[in-house]
Design a protein around this motif. Sequence first.
Motif, PDB file in Angstrom:
ATOM      1  N   LEU A 256      10.423   5.713  -8.481  1.00 20.64           N
ATOM      2  CA  LEU A 256       9.180   4.857  -9.078  1.00 20.64           C
ATOM      3  C   LEU A 256       9.457   3.589  -8.370  1.00 20.64           C
ATOM      4  CD1 LEU A 256       6.580   5.072 -10.552  1.00 20.64           C
ATOM      5  CD2 LEU A 256       8.001   4.337 -12.636  1.00 20.64           C
ATOM      6  N   ASN A 257      10.598   2.646  -8.859  1.00 21.08           N
ATOM      7  CA  ASN A 257      10.875   1.383  -8.348  1.00 21.08           C
ATOM      8  C   ASN A 257      10.588   1.286  -6.782  1.00 21.08           C
ATOM      9  OD1 ASN A 257      11.591   0.771 -10.994  1.00 21.08           O
ATOM     10  ND2 ASN A 257      13.863   0.302 -10.503  1.00 21.08           N
ATOM     11  N   SER A 258      10.973   2.277  -6.177  1.00 17.22           N
ATOM     12  CA  SER A 258      10.759   2.325  -4.570  1.00 17.22           C
ATOM     13  C   SER A 258       9.069   2.344  -4.489  1.00 17.22           C
ATOM     14  CB  SER A 258      11.510   3.348  -3.959  1.00 17.22           C
ATOM     15  OG  SER A 258      12.902   3.247  -4.103  1.00 17.22           O
ATOM     16  N   LEU A 259       8.632   3.220  -5.006  1.00 13.54           N
ATOM     17  CA  LEU A 259       6.929   3.374  -4.815  1.00 13.54           C
ATOM     18  C   LEU A 259       6.345   1.940  -5.100  1.00 13.54           C
ATOM     19  CD1 LEU A 259       6.541   6.837  -5.907  1.00 13.54           C
ATOM     20  CD2 LEU A 259       6.241   6.238  -3.600  1.00 13.54           C
ATOM     21  N   ALA A 260       6.792   1.462  -6.311  1.00 10.40           N
ATOM     22  CA  ALA A 260       6.325   0.156  -6.791  1.00 10.40           C
ATOM     23  C   ALA A 260       6.254  -0.964  -5.977  1.00 10.40           C
ATOM     24  CB  ALA A 260       6.610  -0.235  -8.201  1.00 10.40           C
ATOM     25  N   SER A 261       7.628  -0.857  -5.328  1.00  8.78           N
ATOM     26  CA  SER A 261       7.950  -1.973  -4.375  1.00  8.78           C
ATOM     27  C   SER A 261       6.845  -1.898  -3.086  1.00  8.78           C
ATOM     28  CB  SER A 261       9.376  -1.822  -3.901  1.00  8.78           C
ATOM     29  OG  SER A 261      10.315  -2.167  -4.909  1.00  8.78           O
ATOM     30  N   GLU A 262       6.750  -0.689  -2.477  1.00 10.45           N
ATOM     31  CA  GLU A 262       5.909  -0.483  -1.665  1.00 10.45           C
ATOM     32  C   GLU A 262       4.330  -0.745  -1.897  1.00 10.45           C
ATOM     33  OE1 GLU A 262       5.892   3.516  -0.388  1.00 10.45           O
ATOM     34  OE2 GLU A 262       8.035   3.502   0.201  1.00 10.45           O
ATOM     35  N   ALA A 263       3.922  -0.646  -3.074  1.00  9.69           N
ATOM     36  CA  ALA A 263       2.721  -0.943  -3.747  1.00  9.69           C
ATOM     37  C   ALA A 263       2.651  -2.444  -3.577  1.00  9.69           C
ATOM     38  CB  ALA A 263       2.334  -0.248  -4.952  1.00  9.69           C
ATOM     39  N   ILE A 264       3.346  -3.125  -4.056  1.00 17.28           N
ATOM     40  CA  ILE A 264       3.469  -4.666  -4.115  1.00 17.28           C
ATOM     41  C   ILE A 264       3.327  -5.179  -2.638  1.00 17.28           C
ATOM     42  CG2 ILE A 264       4.624  -6.765  -5.074  1.00 17.28           C
ATOM     43  CD1 ILE A 264       5.982  -4.982  -7.245  1.00 17.28           C
ATOM     44  N   ALA A 265       4.112  -4.682  -1.961  1.00 17.76           N
ATOM     45  CA  ALA A 265       4.071  -5.162  -0.438  1.00 17.76           C
ATOM     46  C   ALA A 265       2.867  -4.935   0.292  1.00 17.76           C
ATOM     47  CB  ALA A 265       5.072  -4.485   0.367  1.00 17.76           C
ATOM     48  N   ALA A 266       2.121  -3.913  -0.347  1.00 18.11           N
ATOM     49  CA  ALA A 266       0.910  -3.616   0.490  1.00 18.11           C
ATOM     50  C   ALA A 266      -0.200  -3.936  -0.441  1.00 18.11           C
ATOM     51  CB  ALA A 266       0.689  -2.032   0.410  1.00 18.11           C
ATOM     52  N   ARG A 267      -0.030  -4.843  -1.308  1.00 20.66           N
ATOM     53  CA  ARG A 267      -0.959  -5.293  -2.353  1.00 20.66           C
ATOM     54  C   ARG A 267      -1.905  -4.299  -2.978  1.00 20.66           C
ATOM     55  NH1 ARG A 267      -1.239 -10.819  -1.938  1.00 20.66           N
ATOM     56  NH2 ARG A 267      -3.126 -11.098  -2.870  1.00 20.66           N
ATOM     57  N   GLN A 268      -1.392  -3.411  -3.420  1.00 18.95           N
ATOM     58  CA  GLN A 268      -2.089  -2.394  -4.130  1.00 18.95           C
ATOM     59  C   GLN A 268      -1.500  -2.001  -5.536  1.00 18.95           C
ATOM     60  OE1 GLN A 268      -0.667   1.069  -1.738  1.00 18.95           O
ATOM     61  NE2 GLN A 268      -2.498   1.161  -0.860  1.00 18.95           N
ATOM     62  N   LEU A 269      -2.679  -1.846  -6.309  1.00 18.48           N
ATOM     63  CA  LEU A 269      -2.489  -1.865  -7.782  1.00 18.48           C
ATOM     64  C   LEU A 269      -2.192  -0.284  -8.183  1.00 18.48           C
ATOM     65  CD1 LEU A 269      -5.199  -3.764  -9.365  1.00 18.48           C
ATOM     66  CD2 LEU A 269      -2.983  -4.373  -9.282  1.00 18.48           C
ATOM     67  N   LEU A 270      -0.813   0.135  -7.722  1.00 19.68           N
ATOM     68  CA  LEU A 270      -0.380   1.549  -7.905  1.00 19.68           C
ATOM     69  C   LEU A 270       0.755   1.625  -8.311  1.00 19.68           C
ATOM     70  CD1 LEU A 270      -1.728   3.171  -4.574  1.00 19.68           C
ATOM     71  CD2 LEU A 270      -2.814   3.440  -6.709  1.00 19.68           C
ATOM     72  N   TRP A 271       1.490   2.632  -8.938  1.00 20.31           N
ATOM     73  CA  TRP A 271       2.741   2.977  -9.448  1.00 20.31           C
ATOM     74  C   TRP A 271       3.383   1.630 -10.369  1.00 20.31           C
ATOM     75  CZ3 TRP A 271       3.668   7.859  -8.881  1.00 20.31           C
ATOM     76  CH2 TRP A 271       2.895   8.454  -7.717  1.00 20.31           C
ATOM     77  N   LYS A 272       2.517   1.580 -11.561  1.00 16.94           N
ATOM     78  CA  LYS A 272       2.723   0.618 -12.190  1.00 16.94           C
ATOM     79  C   LYS A 272       4.233   0.589 -13.042  1.00 16.94           C
ATOM     80  CE  LYS A 272       0.941  -1.887 -16.270  1.00 16.94           C
ATOM     81  NZ  LYS A 272      -0.152  -1.721 -17.419  1.00 16.94           N
TER      82      LYS A 272
END
Length: 299
Positions: A256-272
């Motif tokens: 989950l932390n890895s998915l959240a990091s990817e979402a943050i880098a892509a500026r997506q509101l996903l994997w909170k």
Amino acid sequence: GKSGPIANGWRAVLVFHKGDEKYLQKVYGMVNSATSKNVCFVCQATTDGGSPNLYTHHGPSAPHRQTMFSTADFIRFGCRDNPFIRYPGFHVTMICGDWLHVMDLAVVPDACGSALLELSENSVVWPGSTQDERLQHAYTCFVAECKASNVRAQPIYVPSMHAVPAHGDAFPSIAQKHLNGAEAFILAKWLMGVTLRVAHANPGDRHAALRAAVFCNLVHMREAISIEKHGNRFVTLSEPNLRKLQQANFLFHAALNSLASEAIAARQLLWKLRPKLHKLQSCNRKSQPLKRMALIKYV
């Protein structure tokens, strides 16, 4: 069963005090809460991104694991005066969040919301000319899974990707009024199968593998705490299930932390990532055979 005093007027033995966050906050008068800087009742986990005790750190080596309150510290600094801390034999490790509220009604809905939006971006998994149509098809499949398990499914609404605002705290999730504990488990198991198939069809896709790992380990944790599994009794876990729970918890947080990091880098509101995830770690630490008891006396 037997009734009356068990010994010298004592009528009950407190071994575990479990409840949702609001209940525990109220009955103990907790100093920390999910909305305060320090988010944990029993350690110094914090939302401060510059602190080594950031709550998203997980596993046995997480720095906040070294800041666990002793019972004396909890009574002095972690709560206000209340009847429970006065029971002879009370220990801070008796306090535990409720799995239903932490996992089934918070962590699972958040993960499912993000996965459903990602999987419905195109028609690879579910047919439909729009994302809303694909989500409706996904819901039909979910209802079929519920019926197969004799669970009644409630209507679920997950906004399509274009409906999520670009700014603000609008992470996708599924509200508690639309998802009970039984449905949450079915939803996680169903999405485990879906995400595994997608990952298998895309062997070089790291994101797909991480997404599948989230749901595999959510399901493994839920299976480990089932009373019917491998000799679990009452509020204790068998040693095999305790190991399974701890391993799955670590792998879930890592994915989950890895998915959240990817979402943050892509500026997506996903994997909170939210403080409730830290509560999941606390449940994981305390779901083990209990060695302490406190006596309750009625006079």
